[in-house]
Design a protein around this motif. Sequence first.
Motif: not given
Length: 200
Positions: A20-25, A103-104
């Motif tokens: 569940d890696f979220l780098y940016h929204l 994946d966002g």
Amino acid sequence: MSQERSVSSKNPNLDEMFSDFLYHLAVNVPDTKNTADIKKQYGHIKAILGERVARSAQFDERLRKDLIACTEAADAEEQNAWDIIEGNTMGTDCFYEGQGRLDGASCTKANGEPYTVDDKLNFLKRCHDECGIRNIEMEAPMFAALTLHCGIRAADVCVTLLNRLEGDQVKSTKAQLKDFEERPFKLVSRFIRRYIINSA
């Protein structure tokens, strides 16, 4: 967290992700899904004194050739460690939807429907095959537009961390990422050395 306070994602693809890696929204992202003529989307648009200004975002051709001429490493071991290729960079306003990621927090087409793996792959293949894109990032257009506008020779030397036709997640180890991070510096160092020697 209570049901009343939970946040639901508009991306059904997240249910199939192992991490569940979220780098940016992606917030306030313009419509980057219209690929009818991707080449016309090259450039950088910004607001100056409340007016929309579009500037060409191109790097210096001569500097590009000079950098490519420096691809021969000082020793054979380093030279064979990695490839240096030429290609176009596509700049986007976000890390997720603008780059066609799955994946966002959201991956929604203009019609409100989620885009699919096939939608993503078709877009990326067009970018690759029709436009010669080999890198996707967010910083290059602003840098290219500013340096061109100011008459400064500039180029984009970067590392492509993964093949987006094979997935969206960066799975490199910390050691690999450190090695990748050093590669542009090695190339630019060769260029600077050659420039100093040739200018002497």
